[in-house]
Scaffold this motif. Structure first.
Motif, PDB file in Angstrom:
ATOM      1  N   THR A 239       0.801  -1.225   0.071  1.00  0.00           N
ATOM      2  CA  THR A 239      -0.106  -0.051  -0.197  1.00  0.00           C
ATOM      3  C   THR A 239       0.829   1.276  -0.115  1.00  0.00           C
ATOM      4  OG1 THR A 239      -1.643  -1.284   1.210  1.00  0.00           O
ATOM      5  CG2 THR A 239      -1.810   0.924   1.268  1.00  0.00           C
ATOM      6  N   GLU A 240       2.080   1.256   0.730  1.00  0.00           N
ATOM      7  CA  GLU A 240       2.747   2.287   0.893  1.00  0.00           C
ATOM      8  C   GLU A 240       3.564   2.843  -0.447  1.00  0.00           C
ATOM      9  OE1 GLU A 240       2.815   0.457   4.815  1.00  0.00           O
ATOM     10  OE2 GLU A 240       2.670  -0.073   3.082  1.00  0.00           O
ATOM     11  N   ALA A 241       3.549   2.044  -1.386  1.00  0.00           N
ATOM     12  CA  ALA A 241       4.010   2.144  -2.903  1.00  0.00           C
ATOM     13  C   ALA A 241       2.887   2.422  -3.798  1.00  0.00           C
ATOM     14  CB  ALA A 241       5.148   1.294  -3.243  1.00  0.00           C
ATOM     15  N   CYS A 242       1.538   2.431  -3.456  1.00  0.00           N
ATOM     16  CA  CYS A 242       0.408   2.353  -4.257  1.00  0.00           C
ATOM     17  C   CYS A 242      -0.013   1.128  -5.110  1.00  0.00           C
ATOM     18  CB  CYS A 242       0.685   3.759  -5.364  1.00  0.00           C
ATOM     19  SG  CYS A 242       0.766   5.139  -4.677  1.00  0.00           S
ATOM     20  N   GLY A 243       0.997   0.114  -4.582  1.00  0.00           N
ATOM     21  CA  GLY A 243       0.670  -1.191  -5.287  1.00  0.00           C
ATOM     22  C   GLY A 243       1.768  -1.824  -5.711  1.00  0.00           C
TER      23      GLY A 243
END
Length: 529
Positions: A318-322
């Motif tokens: 989640t912290e890298a948008c996917g």
């Protein structure tokens, strides 16, 4: 070892915010179909108008830049519309995991400080019982069902006119981590990061305006919201499912001629058991990506004949948008590199990966285990109202400490072994439970498995397997351990096997290993020698 990006994340001249993308397609392809959901079809012009009406409605209700609103519902286009409307006015949509227990929902709503909530019919009664515990929440709006308020709310407001004035670095969607070790954290995702993710993913998966993108995963998950925004980024037609039912997924793959989808391994396992699935015409699929949890090899073997040359494993957070890495179709099909099936592939465009010593932060040699670090324009802005947690996760020079253990091989493939915190240090040797779990998953009669470290007077801690037997099966501990000894180094083999009826999981399905470890470590600190 470092793998570097070879191109800018966002092409020059492209829109730099989500409303700009939507407005582009509404202007260039107004009558083209943007979305299908439960018999409803909307063009780009219609979707854009609805988002503009919702932006006006939010402003009328006093929602301002920096505010958080929330959605508690199964998949529904209103959630996506809310995300895009928030993007127009500088607010953020905090999408709530509908699988949470009521106290957890209260926590998320209060943590976000949500001032307005969209609620689906299945959750209206639960929300009514929570209102007295959510003081910031000023209004709820029912979506769908016989008591729908959402459509009348939109109709009562005129569409906001003109282009939105948006800060590309503003958070417009806030997704919550699963919270396996404590309360979930709100991950702030920005326009710049989300657009970078879409651009980078499309480079690997050949997404364009002719694609038909299935959104089957829940929108509270990055695999749902980011995938929906990927379709919007490229003007692709989106087909959304309310719930990820395996039979409905198969039906939609065939009848809607889906070209791109993302599914988790548990759903793929159920999909392979849908009656007659092998006889369905699934030839339109170009890319079936899967991830979010390990893929058991038996499930992989069942899927490859259904989707030959079209399966892509992805690893992300989640912290890298996917997505940050991908294992392409060729590596799934080539028997000469069969060992790569347990890898997460190589970094996608625009992503750097290094493996560092989790204690010192120094890079480790190729092939050596450590913590996976990620640097990319896709990174989150930070954790909502948690500056210390943000500083612990993102280094001053822009590296995200993923918390995942793994290594890079000489060809640049990333192998994700386990969460760093779940690593077992036995007699000075690092043991990653995922390695053992993959072997145990191959044993006939084991339906589910988790490996944890338990205390040992000689070695500090040793692996122990907690397994669920398949229906109608009695497991023999000695035979299971013999299977492990045949496939693993002695120090990696479990020193015992416990059979349980089910494994504890959090609302997103992740196994709660802290709960499994608790009875073994009661009264003592976890230690290593």
């Amino acid at each position: 070892m470092t793998l570097s990006p070879d191109r800018p994340a966002v092409p020059a001249g492209a829109p730099t915010d989500a409303p700009g993308l939507l407005g582009r397609w509404a202007a260039e392809r107004p009558d083209a179909e943007a979305l299908r959901f439960a018999g409803v079809r909307r063009t780009w012009a219609e979707l854009d108008e609805r988002v503009r009406r919702l932006a006006t409605a939010l402003r009328a209700d006093g929602v301002r830049a920096g505010d958080r609103v929330a959605v508690l519902d199964l998949n529904h286009p209103s959630c996506l519309e809310m995300t895009l409307a928030c993007a127009r006015i500088g607010a953020a949509d905090a999408v709530v995991n509908f699988r949470l227990a009521p106290p957890e929902i209260v926590y998320v709503l209060n943590d976000a400080g949500a001032v307005l909530l969209l609620v689906g019919p299945e959750f209206v009664q639960a929300v009514e019982g929570l209102r007295e515990h959510t003081p910031a929440l000023r209004r709820t709006v029912r979506v769908g069902g016989p008591e729908d308020e959402y459509e009348a709310w939109l109709a009562a407001h005129e569409p906001e006119q003109g282009p939105a004035e948006v800060d590309p670095d503003a958070c417009f969607v806030q997704l919550y981590t699963s919270g396996t070790t404590g309360f979930p954290k709100g991950v702030m995702l920005t326009h710049r990061a989300m657009l970078a993710h879409s651009t980078n993913v499309a480079e690997s998966f050949e997404v364009d305006h002719e694609a038909v993108v299935q959104v089957a995963m829940p929108l509270f998950h990055v695999g749902g919201t980011s995938y929906a925004l990927l379709a919007i980024h490229f003007g692709a037609r989106m087909v959304m499912l309310r719930v990820p039912d395996p039979a409905a997924v198969v039906e939609q793959l065939e009848t809607e001629r889906i070209t791109h989808t993302f599914l988790v391994p548990a759903l793929l396992a159920a999909l392979t058991r849908v009656p007659g699935v092998a006889d369905r015409d699934l030839s339109a699929i170009k890319v079936l990506s899967y991830g979010a949890s390990p893929m058991p090899l038996p499930v992989m073997r069942a899927c490859l004949p259904l989707f030959p040359g079209r399966m892509h494993q992805v690893y992300g957070m989640t912290e890298a948008c996917g997505v940050v890495t991908a294992l392409g179709a060729a590596d799934h099909e080539d028997p000469s590199v069969a060992h790569r099936l347990v890898s997460a592939g190589t970094p996608i465009h625009g992503v750097e990966i290094e493996v560092r010593d989790p204690a010192t932060g120094e890079p480790v040699p190729t092939g050596e285990p450590g913590e996976i670090w990620v640097r990319t324009a896709q990174l989150m802005k930070g954790y909502w109202q948690q500056p210390e947690a943000t500083a612990a996760a993102i280094t001053p020079d822009g590296w995200l400490r993923s918390g995942d253990g793994g290594h890079l091989d000489a060809d640049g493939y990333v192998y994700v072994t386990d969460r760093v915190k779940d690593m077992i240090v036995s007699g000075g040797e690092n043991v990653y439970p995922a390695e053992i779990e993959r072997v145990l998953a191959e044993y006939p009669g084991i339906a589910d498995v988790a490996v944890i470290g338990v205390p040992d007077e000689r070695w500090g801690e040793v692996p122990r397997a907690i397994v669920v037997a398949a229906a109608g099966t009695e497991l023999d501990e000695a035979a299971v351990l013999a299977h492990c000894r045949a496939h693993l180094a002695p120090y990696k083999c479990p020193k015992g096997v416990d059979v349980v009826s089910e494994l504890p999981r959090n609302p997103t399905g992740k196994i709660l290993k802290k709960d499994l470890r608790a009875p073994f470590w009661a009264g003592r600190e976890r230690r290593t020698v």
